[in-house]
Design an enzyme around this catalytic site. Structure first.
Site, mmCIF file in Angstrom:
data_model
loop_
_atom_site.group_PDB
_atom_site.id
_atom_site.type_symbol
_atom_site.label_atom_id
_atom_site.label_comp_id
_atom_site.label_asym_id
_atom_site.label_seq_id
_atom_site.Cartn_x
_atom_site.Cartn_y
_atom_site.Cartn_z
ATOM 1 N N ASN A 27 -1.676 -0.251 7.453
ATOM 2 C CA ASN A 27 -1.161 -1.611 7.682
ATOM 3 C C ASN A 27 -0.357 -2.167 6.499
ATOM 4 O O ASN A 27 -0.174 -3.366 6.362
ATOM 5 C CB ASN A 27 -2.274 -2.558 8.157
ATOM 6 C CG ASN A 27 -3.363 -2.757 7.137
ATOM 7 O OD1 ASN A 27 -3.330 -2.150 6.061
ATOM 8 N ND2 ASN A 27 -4.321 -3.598 7.445
ATOM 9 N N PHE A 44 -15.152 2.885 8.222
ATOM 10 C CA PHE A 44 -13.799 3.290 7.813
ATOM 11 C C PHE A 44 -13.617 3.353 6.293
ATOM 12 O O PHE A 44 -12.520 3.638 5.815
ATOM 13 C CB PHE A 44 -12.752 2.341 8.419
ATOM 14 C CG PHE A 44 -12.923 0.875 8.027
ATOM 15 C CD1 PHE A 44 -12.446 0.386 6.818
ATOM 16 C CD2 PHE A 44 -13.577 -0.012 8.874
ATOM 17 C CE1 PHE A 44 -12.606 -0.948 6.449
ATOM 18 C CE2 PHE A 44 -13.746 -1.356 8.514
ATOM 19 C CZ PHE A 44 -13.257 -1.817 7.298
ATOM 20 N N HIS A 63 -1.706 -5.526 1.347
ATOM 21 C CA HIS A 63 -2.950 -6.261 1.100
ATOM 22 C C HIS A 63 -2.602 -7.638 0.555
ATOM 23 O O HIS A 63 -1.644 -7.772 -0.213
ATOM 24 C CB HIS A 63 -3.812 -5.518 0.064
ATOM 25 C CG HIS A 63 -4.927 -6.381 -0.466
ATOM 26 N ND1 HIS A 63 -6.148 -6.477 0.171
ATOM 27 C CD2 HIS A 63 -4.975 -7.226 -1.518
ATOM 28 C CE1 HIS A 63 -6.913 -7.342 -0.501
ATOM 29 N NE2 HIS A 63 -6.233 -7.817 -1.526
ATOM 30 N N TYR A 116 -12.238 -2.639 -2.801
ATOM 31 C CA TYR A 116 -12.697 -2.781 -1.417
ATOM 32 C C TYR A 116 -14.227 -2.760 -1.308
ATOM 33 O O TYR A 116 -14.758 -2.435 -0.249
ATOM 34 C CB TYR A 116 -12.081 -1.682 -0.549
ATOM 35 C CG TYR A 116 -10.640 -1.958 -0.165
ATOM 36 C CD1 TYR A 116 -10.283 -3.133 0.509
ATOM 37 C CD2 TYR A 116 -9.625 -1.047 -0.459
ATOM 38 C CE1 TYR A 116 -8.970 -3.395 0.862
ATOM 39 C CE2 TYR A 116 -8.298 -1.304 -0.092
ATOM 40 C CZ TYR A 116 -7.981 -2.476 0.569
ATOM 41 O OH TYR A 116 -6.673 -2.732 0.933
ATOM 42 N N LYS A 135 0.840 -1.196 0.000
ATOM 43 C CA LYS A 135 0.000 0.000 0.000
ATOM 44 C C LYS A 135 0.886 1.261 0.000
ATOM 45 O O LYS A 135 2.115 1.158 0.166
ATOM 46 C CB LYS A 135 -0.909 -0.048 1.230
ATOM 47 C CG LYS A 135 -1.905 -1.229 1.194
ATOM 48 C CD LYS A 135 -2.748 -1.283 2.461
ATOM 49 C CE LYS A 135 -3.751 -2.423 2.419
ATOM 50 N NZ LYS A 135 -4.594 -2.459 3.650
ATOM 51 N N GLU A 146 -9.417 -10.140 -7.769
ATOM 52 C CA GLU A 146 -8.466 -9.042 -7.598
ATOM 53 C C GLU A 146 -7.370 -9.062 -8.668
ATOM 54 O O GLU A 146 -6.968 -8.009 -9.161
ATOM 55 C CB GLU A 146 -7.848 -9.109 -6.190
ATOM 56 C CG GLU A 146 -8.879 -8.817 -5.110
ATOM 57 C CD GLU A 146 -8.447 -9.197 -3.699
ATOM 58 O OE1 GLU A 146 -9.238 -8.963 -2.767
ATOM 59 O OE2 GLU A 146 -7.336 -9.737 -3.513
HETATM 60 P P1 IDP Z 1 -7.386 -7.422 5.413
HETATM 61 O O1 IDP Z 1 -6.613 -6.360 4.674
HETATM 62 O O2 IDP Z 1 -6.555 -8.033 6.515
HETATM 63 O O3 IDP Z 1 -7.991 -8.450 4.511
HETATM 64 P P2 IDP Z 1 -10.056 -6.308 5.758
HETATM 65 O O4 IDP Z 1 -10.954 -6.591 6.917
HETATM 66 O O5 IDP Z 1 -10.391 -6.927 4.442
HETATM 67 O O6 IDP Z 1 -8.558 -6.687 6.201
HETATM 68 O O7 IDP Z 1 -9.995 -4.727 5.610
HETATM 69 C C1 IDP Z 1 -9.418 -4.134 4.467
HETATM 70 C C2 IDP Z 1 -8.550 -2.995 4.911
HETATM 71 O O8 IDP Z 1 -9.356 -1.976 5.491
HETATM 72 C C3 IDP Z 1 -7.528 -3.350 6.000
HETATM 73 O O9 IDP Z 1 -6.328 -3.911 5.501
HETATM 74 C C4 IDP Z 1 -7.298 -1.993 6.662
HETATM 75 O O10 IDP Z 1 -6.375 -1.194 5.897
HETATM 76 C C5 IDP Z 1 -8.671 -1.360 6.559
HETATM 77 N N1 IDP Z 1 -9.447 -1.573 7.797
HETATM 78 C C6 IDP Z 1 -10.096 -2.690 8.165
HETATM 79 N N2 IDP Z 1 -10.711 -2.546 9.348
HETATM 80 C C7 IDP Z 1 -10.447 -1.270 9.748
HETATM 81 C C8 IDP Z 1 -10.810 -0.491 10.894
HETATM 82 O O11 IDP Z 1 -11.507 -0.958 11.799
HETATM 83 N N3 IDP Z 1 -10.324 0.773 10.932
HETATM 84 C C9 IDP Z 1 -9.560 1.324 9.957
HETATM 85 N N4 IDP Z 1 -9.206 0.631 8.851
HETATM 86 C C10 IDP Z 1 -9.635 -0.636 8.752
HETATM 87 MG MG MG Z 2 -9.552 -8.303 3.104
#
Ligand code: IDP
Ligand code: MG
Length: 168
Positions: free
Chosen positions: A131, A76, A134, A68, A28, A145
């Site tokens: 984070n 969020f 992805h 997404y 990212k 994807e």
């Molecule tokens: P993943 O990336 O581990 O698959 P997902 O639940 O699919 O996680 O969420 C996609 C992305 O959305 C996450 O990688 C993160 O960047 C963001 N995200 C998910 N949950 C939150 C949250 O509670 N607060 C802020 N950002 C979030």
């Molecule tokens: Mg995901």
């Protein structure tokens, strides 16, 4: 002759059992800006996974919203779209035995504070909204994807030299 045929059958069974998969993996904008792309890529390479496609691109709002889509109702979502479109990302297709779940393990939990040390998120990140990486969470997501980010002709199928030293 019989030995040869038995050997061949063994090899074939092994090939089928190998479960070669392709996953969509993306560093990212924060990973690119923090200049840690090399370190992250090294983790996949050193494990024995194979990069079969890669490109740096600035994701636009439409692509971010489509990628997404499953989170469109989450609180969020807008922040996530701003984050992902803020600067270029490095998109890849990574191939290997059982690659989809294996890469999720290498990446670690969504919340970097909960991610185990030794995982990419556990070692390099602090916040959920920063984070750094992805990775597809299932074969269906991987297929969706990969086709969202890459054309067929951008995926390079090639034999990698150390294959017999990675897989038995
Ligand atoms: P993943 O990336 O581990 O698959 P997902 O639940 O699919 O996680 O969420 C996609 C992305 O959305 C996450 O990688 C993160 O960047 C963001 N995200 C998910 N949950 C939150 C949250 O509670 N607060 C802020 N950002 C979030
Ligand atoms: Mg995901």
């Amino acid at each position: 002759m019989l030995n040869l045929i038995i050997n061949l059958i063994h090899k074939l069974i092994h090939e089928v059992k190998k479960m070669m998969e392709k996953s969509f993996v993306m560093m990212k904008p924060d990973a690119v800006q923090r200049r840690i792309m090399g370190k992250i890529l090294t983790r996949f390479e050193e494990k024995g996974l194979q990069v079969v496609a890669a490109k740096l691109l600035k994701i636009d709002e439409d692509l971010a919203k489509e990628h997404y889509g499953e989170h469109s109702e989450k609180p969020f979502f807008n922040d996530l779209v701003s984050y992902i479109t803020s600067s270029p990302s490095f998109a890849m297709v990574i191939k290997g035995d059982d690659a989809i779940s294996l890469i999720r393990k290498i990446v670690g939990a969504t919340n970097p504070k909960e991610a185990d040390l030794g995982t990419i998120r556990g070692d390099f990140a602090m916040d959920m909204g920063r984070n750094i990486i992805h990775a597809s969470d299932s074969p269906a997501s991987a297929e969706r994807e990969i086709s969202l980010f890459f054309n067929e002709d951008e995926i390079c199928e090639y034999k990698i030299a150390d294959d017999p030293w990675i897989y038995e």
